[in-house]
Design a protein around this motif. Structure first.
Motif, PDB file in Angstrom:
ATOM      1  N   PRO A 197      42.296  34.270  40.509  1.00 18.19           N
ATOM      2  CA  PRO A 197      41.828  35.571  41.007  1.00 18.19           C
ATOM      3  C   PRO A 197      40.717  36.184  40.152  1.00 18.19           C
ATOM      4  N   ASP A 219      46.155  36.758  50.779  1.00 19.30           N
ATOM      5  CA  ASP A 219      46.854  37.178  49.573  1.00 19.30           C
ATOM      6  C   ASP A 219      47.971  36.223  49.183  1.00 19.30           C
ATOM      7  N   LEU A 261      46.736  33.517  46.933  1.00 19.15           N
ATOM      8  CA  LEU A 261      46.387  33.930  45.578  1.00 19.15           C
ATOM      9  C   LEU A 261      47.606  34.390  44.784  1.00 19.15           C
ATOM     10  N   SER A 262      48.574  35.011  45.454  1.00 18.50           N
ATOM     11  CA  SER A 262      49.703  35.605  44.750  1.00 18.50           C
ATOM     12  C   SER A 262      51.000  35.370  45.514  1.00 18.50           C
ATOM     13  N   LEU A 264      39.417  26.603  47.371  1.00 16.50           N
ATOM     14  CA  LEU A 264      39.287  27.983  47.848  1.00 16.50           C
ATOM     15  C   LEU A 264      37.820  28.371  48.059  1.00 16.50           C
ATOM     16  N   PHE A 311      47.197  30.016  39.780  1.00 20.98           N
ATOM     17  CA  PHE A 311      47.582  31.328  40.292  1.00 20.98           C
ATOM     18  C   PHE A 311      47.343  32.424  39.257  1.00 20.98           C
TER      19      PHE A 311
END
Length: 238
Positions: A99, A10, A13-14, A137, A95
């Motif tokens: 996702p 996580d 991604l964030s 990724l 970012f």
């Protein structure tokens, strides 16, 4: 059956703030590989996103379109809507959009051999434009196909004919190719994303470009993302 993507933490991604985000970008950029792509390239994918202007909810509508690499015919389209984990900040686009793109990739029937991304690859201040971000990724070959410059300047004048290219140079090194994809139209900025060479990135982008300025994979993804957003709006409203 949906695909199983590599596990992604996580915090990648964030991240909690821009300082952490910049550190993630540098870490992922160090994993970029400039070789390949493996042959043969059988399936291409184009990716793009659409969004409402000034949407306070931060909704991102992502599309991935799978095409036959020889005929450029569409084989499959996958879409996904996600809430962006951060607002738009120049240089941190990955970012915001990755996702939703990952969620769309998970809906594909199979993975492509090569992905063309509407955006930059290594032609980025920290070497991690959205094409490199996504490619690292997924650990898949990616090419950044951008419509404007983020950093750098063309080295020399670009001839007007389709196929002409000059280097895009920043801080003394070539970070992309400025490509004339159609006679006398504005150029594209083609950069390595991940697991491709600069020469392969340029050749595959030009081979996938037909009558339009944009290559067919990203053009199809652009149209699919907009159509998905409009269909979602018709069903759910703003």
């Amino acid at each position: 059956m949906p695909l199983t993507l590599p596990p992604i933490p996580d915090d990648v991604l964030s991240p909690p703030d821009l300082t952490a985000a910049a550190a993630v970008q540098r870490r992922l950029a160090a994993q970029m590989v400039m070789e390949g792509p493996p042959q043969p390239v059988r399936l291409l994918a184009g990716v793009d996103v659409s969004a409402f202007p000034r949407d306070p909810a931060g909704r991102i509508f992502a599309a991935v379109v799978l095409l036959d690499a020889t005929t450029l015919q569409v084989r499959a389209t996958a879409t996904a809507m996600r809430i962006a984990p951060m607002p738009y900040v120049p240089g941190y686009l990955g970012f915001r959009e990755v996702p939703a793109l990952l969620a769309a990739f998970a809906e594909l029937p199979e993975m492509p051999d090569l992905i063309l991304v509407d955006g930059h690859g290594i032609s980025h201040p920290r070497g991690l434009g959205i094409a490199t971000h996504l490619g690292v990724l997924l650990d898949r070959p990616t090419i950044g196909v951008a419509k404007s410059v983020l950093v750098g300047r063309p080295e020399g004048d670009l001839p007007p004919a389709r196929g002409a290219s000059v280097p895009l140079v920043w801080k003394g090194r070539t970070i992309a190719s400025v490509l004339r994809s159609k006679d006398k139209v504005a150029p594209l900025y083609v950069s390595v994303g991940h697991r491709v060479t600069p020469e392969a990135a340029l050749a595959h982008t030009l081979a996938a470009t037909t009558r339009y300025r944009l290559p067919e994979p990203t053009r199809a993804a652009h149209n699919a993302a907009n159509a998905f957003r409009l269909a979602w709006t018709a069903e759910h409203g703003r």
